[in-house]
Design a protein around this motif. Sequence first.
Motif, mmCIF file in Angstrom:
data_model
loop_
_atom_site.group_PDB
_atom_site.id
_atom_site.type_symbol
_atom_site.label_atom_id
_atom_site.label_comp_id
_atom_site.label_asym_id
_atom_site.label_seq_id
_atom_site.Cartn_x
_atom_site.Cartn_y
_atom_site.Cartn_z
ATOM 1 N N ILE A 390 -40.774 14.824 9.479
ATOM 2 C CA ILE A 390 -40.814 13.402 9.146
ATOM 3 C C ILE A 390 -40.146 13.221 7.795
ATOM 4 O O ILE A 390 -40.638 13.716 6.776
ATOM 5 N N LEU A 391 -39.023 12.520 7.792
ATOM 6 C CA LEU A 391 -38.311 12.300 6.535
ATOM 7 C C LEU A 391 -39.004 11.255 5.680
ATOM 8 O O LEU A 391 -39.048 11.391 4.456
ATOM 9 N N SER A 392 -39.533 10.218 6.322
ATOM 10 C CA SER A 392 -40.157 9.161 5.532
ATOM 11 C C SER A 392 -41.140 8.350 6.366
ATOM 12 O O SER A 392 -40.953 8.159 7.576
ATOM 13 N N LEU A 393 -42.164 7.865 5.698
ATOM 14 C CA LEU A 393 -43.099 6.887 6.225
ATOM 15 C C LEU A 393 -43.063 5.698 5.272
ATOM 16 O O LEU A 393 -43.206 5.878 4.057
ATOM 17 N N GLY A 394 -42.870 4.501 5.816
ATOM 18 C CA GLY A 394 -42.727 3.348 4.938
ATOM 19 C C GLY A 394 -43.535 2.152 5.369
ATOM 20 O O GLY A 394 -43.786 1.944 6.563
ATOM 21 N N GLU A 395 -43.932 1.353 4.395
ATOM 22 C CA GLU A 395 -44.624 0.093 4.665
ATOM 23 C C GLU A 395 -43.833 -1.034 4.021
ATOM 24 O O GLU A 395 -43.337 -0.897 2.894
ATOM 25 N N ALA A 396 -43.724 -2.157 4.728
ATOM 26 C CA ALA A 396 -42.955 -3.305 4.233
ATOM 27 C C ALA A 396 -43.863 -4.525 4.115
ATOM 28 O O ALA A 396 -44.594 -4.857 5.046
ATOM 29 N N GLY A 421 -49.474 18.286 13.799
ATOM 30 C CA GLY A 421 -48.419 19.269 13.990
ATOM 31 C C GLY A 421 -47.052 18.881 13.482
ATOM 32 O O GLY A 421 -46.076 19.620 13.676
ATOM 33 N N TYR A 422 -46.929 17.738 12.834
ATOM 34 C CA TYR A 422 -45.644 17.344 12.257
ATOM 35 C C TYR A 422 -45.419 18.075 10.934
ATOM 36 O O TYR A 422 -46.368 18.438 10.228
ATOM 37 N N ASP A 423 -44.164 18.280 10.599
ATOM 38 C CA ASP A 423 -43.787 18.867 9.316
ATOM 39 C C ASP A 423 -43.626 17.733 8.305
ATOM 40 O O ASP A 423 -42.687 16.942 8.379
ATOM 41 N N THR A 424 -44.559 17.639 7.367
ATOM 42 C CA THR A 424 -44.545 16.543 6.388
ATOM 43 C C THR A 424 -44.323 17.044 4.963
ATOM 44 O O THR A 424 -44.560 16.315 3.998
ATOM 45 N N ARG A 425 -43.858 18.280 4.833
ATOM 46 C CA ARG A 425 -43.730 18.845 3.484
ATOM 47 C C ARG A 425 -42.755 18.062 2.606
ATOM 48 O O ARG A 425 -42.948 17.965 1.399
ATOM 49 N N GLY A 426 -41.710 17.515 3.203
ATOM 50 C CA GLY A 426 -40.739 16.771 2.402
ATOM 51 C C GLY A 426 -40.781 15.275 2.657
ATOM 52 O O GLY A 426 -39.846 14.553 2.279
ATOM 53 N N THR A 427 -41.858 14.790 3.298
ATOM 54 C CA THR A 427 -41.925 13.381 3.678
ATOM 55 C C THR A 427 -41.951 12.462 2.461
ATOM 56 O O THR A 427 -42.768 12.624 1.559
ATOM 57 N N VAL A 428 -41.058 11.491 2.472
ATOM 58 C CA VAL A 428 -41.001 10.478 1.417
ATOM 59 C C VAL A 428 -41.856 9.295 1.827
ATOM 60 O O VAL A 428 -41.734 8.785 2.950
ATOM 61 N N LEU A 429 -42.735 8.842 0.934
ATOM 62 C CA LEU A 429 -43.525 7.644 1.171
ATOM 63 C C LEU A 429 -42.799 6.473 0.512
ATOM 64 O O LEU A 429 -42.588 6.472 -0.704
ATOM 65 N N ALA A 430 -42.410 5.499 1.324
ATOM 66 C CA ALA A 430 -41.565 4.402 0.830
ATOM 67 C C ALA A 430 -42.291 3.069 0.948
ATOM 68 O O ALA A 430 -42.834 2.737 2.003
ATOM 69 N N ALA A 444 -47.291 5.349 -10.297
ATOM 70 C CA ALA A 444 -47.454 6.418 -9.305
ATOM 71 C C ALA A 444 -46.102 6.894 -8.793
ATOM 72 O O ALA A 444 -45.888 8.096 -8.598
ATOM 73 N N ALA A 445 -45.193 5.965 -8.582
ATOM 74 C CA ALA A 445 -43.860 6.335 -8.104
ATOM 75 C C ALA A 445 -43.100 7.130 -9.150
ATOM 76 O O ALA A 445 -42.332 8.045 -8.820
ATOM 77 N N GLY A 446 -43.323 6.806 -10.423
ATOM 78 C CA GLY A 446 -42.633 7.536 -11.485
ATOM 79 C C GLY A 446 -43.121 8.953 -11.627
ATOM 80 O O GLY A 446 -42.388 9.817 -12.150
ATOM 81 N N ASP A 447 -44.348 9.225 -11.155
ATOM 82 C CA ASP A 447 -44.918 10.562 -11.290
ATOM 83 C C ASP A 447 -44.730 11.432 -10.057
ATOM 84 O O ASP A 447 -45.133 12.593 -10.055
ATOM 85 N N ASP A 448 -44.161 10.890 -8.993
ATOM 86 C CA ASP A 448 -44.072 11.624 -7.722
ATOM 87 C C ASP A 448 -42.662 11.485 -7.151
ATOM 88 O O ASP A 448 -42.212 10.395 -6.841
ATOM 89 N N ASP A 449 -41.982 12.618 -7.005
ATOM 90 C CA ASP A 449 -40.616 12.614 -6.468
ATOM 91 C C ASP A 449 -40.567 12.231 -4.993
ATOM 92 O O ASP A 449 -39.478 11.970 -4.455
ATOM 93 N N HIS A 450 -41.722 12.228 -4.326
ATOM 94 C CA HIS A 450 -41.758 11.910 -2.905
ATOM 95 C C HIS A 450 -42.223 10.475 -2.649
ATOM 96 O O HIS A 450 -42.687 10.155 -1.550
ATOM 97 N N VAL A 451 -42.092 9.620 -3.641
ATOM 98 C CA VAL A 451 -42.422 8.208 -3.495
ATOM 99 C C VAL A 451 -41.199 7.378 -3.867
ATOM 100 O O VAL A 451 -40.545 7.636 -4.874
#
Length: 463
Positions: A390-396, A421-430, A444-451
């Motif tokens: 999963i590259l990204s999970l996002g909410e709008a 069972g999904y691979d979420t190690r690099g998942t970006v939360l958008a 929070a976004a400034g402290d986390d490279d995956h946000v």
Amino acid sequence: MTGAGLGVVSGRRRQGKSFLLQALAEAAGGMYFAATEATEAESLRLFAEAITRFTREVVEIPFRDWNDAIPYVLRAFRDRPVPLIIDEFPFLIRASPALPSIIQRELGPGGSGRESAARLILCGSAMSVMGGLLSGQAPLRGRAGLELVVQPFRYRQAAEFWGITDPRLAVMVNAIAGGTPAYRYEFTQGDAPSELADFDSWVVRTVLNPQKPLFREARYLLAEERDIRDPALYHSVLAAIASGNSTNGGIAGYVGRKSDQITHPLNVLEDCALITREPDLFRSGRARYRIVEPLITFYEAIMRKRWAELEIHRAETVWRSVRQTFLAQVVGPHFEGLCRDFALDGEDGLFGEFPAELGSGVVADPANRTQIEVDVVALAAQEPGRPRRILSLGEAKWGDVMGRHHLERLARARTLLEQKGYDTRGTVLACYGGAGFSPELRAAAGDDDHVRLVGIDRLYGVS
């Protein structure tokens, strides 16, 4: 290329297909013929007149049927490798169902097309008809060297076409007019909102104004589809989707029918390219329906219920009472779609790589006895023997300032998907915010490279 070639051009109405094809014919020295709703005999006479104007040679023997007309016109292009364009082709098929088979025969071995240099282009707006020309066991399947669908402008192109530089205004106009070129000038007489403060007035004086062509356009779009034989049922199905009932069961409940009774209307609307079926990326076999043309969503959610008042020029009163409905039921879901379009483009650095699949999905949360709807899901390509990444999970959110709780909701979805069972190690939360982000979320976004925080300016590429 030896012999005549075939191309098929289609697209929803008002996208500029005829304009483009006429310009092509003029630029390339080709012939353009626009069919009309007519009997076969009249269509043949009009076709013969078009050939005469183009070749400047009178068709001496009237065409008895298309068995005469197609070989004649192909032979007329023996030394002319230029376009031979037949627009509104579905009108001809309706009166002459054998026409595609005749064209197939003449383009095949032993046909008159073998000695022709014509570049035959068939065009039409009836998507169910045009889509069937090259599908399955259709006569022309495998004959076309070109299959082009003319799409509406994408949201950034539409904003540029309308001359709108304010991203918030651009979203609101796009939620009504979409990317259909004709709505910018022909249907509004060139009237565009000058600024965000002018938007409400623009709605009242254009789309809600009975004196403007845009007022009845959504009704005409449905009426022009010949496969729609029960308009009341189809309007109810569209109204259900516009009201947020996007699943088969939800639509059936809104309409007051059983699920199996709306399968056919849904299939017809999908074939006509008025709705699209979007699969749930996390639940196999589940899907949601979305109206493709924003103007139809606006009509069903806003105009249809108040039609009698609008017809007697009470647009200002109606608009004041439905504006919040417009923001919630029309702009909100439309904004979610724009965010998916943005994610699909894979802006550099957004997810680290381009998504192989993009959509939305629902994640079950049994512990909390709830479900988490994820508006923007980006998946990497499936790799054999490995979990799906999963590259990204996002909410709008269009109208709400997004806060830390939105991010926590996405993080919960990520945890649940990892357990499945999904691979979420690099998942970006958008978080895609139309109204901005809280200081806590920005921190929070400034402290986390995956946000990632995607505001409306970034959505439109405004620095």
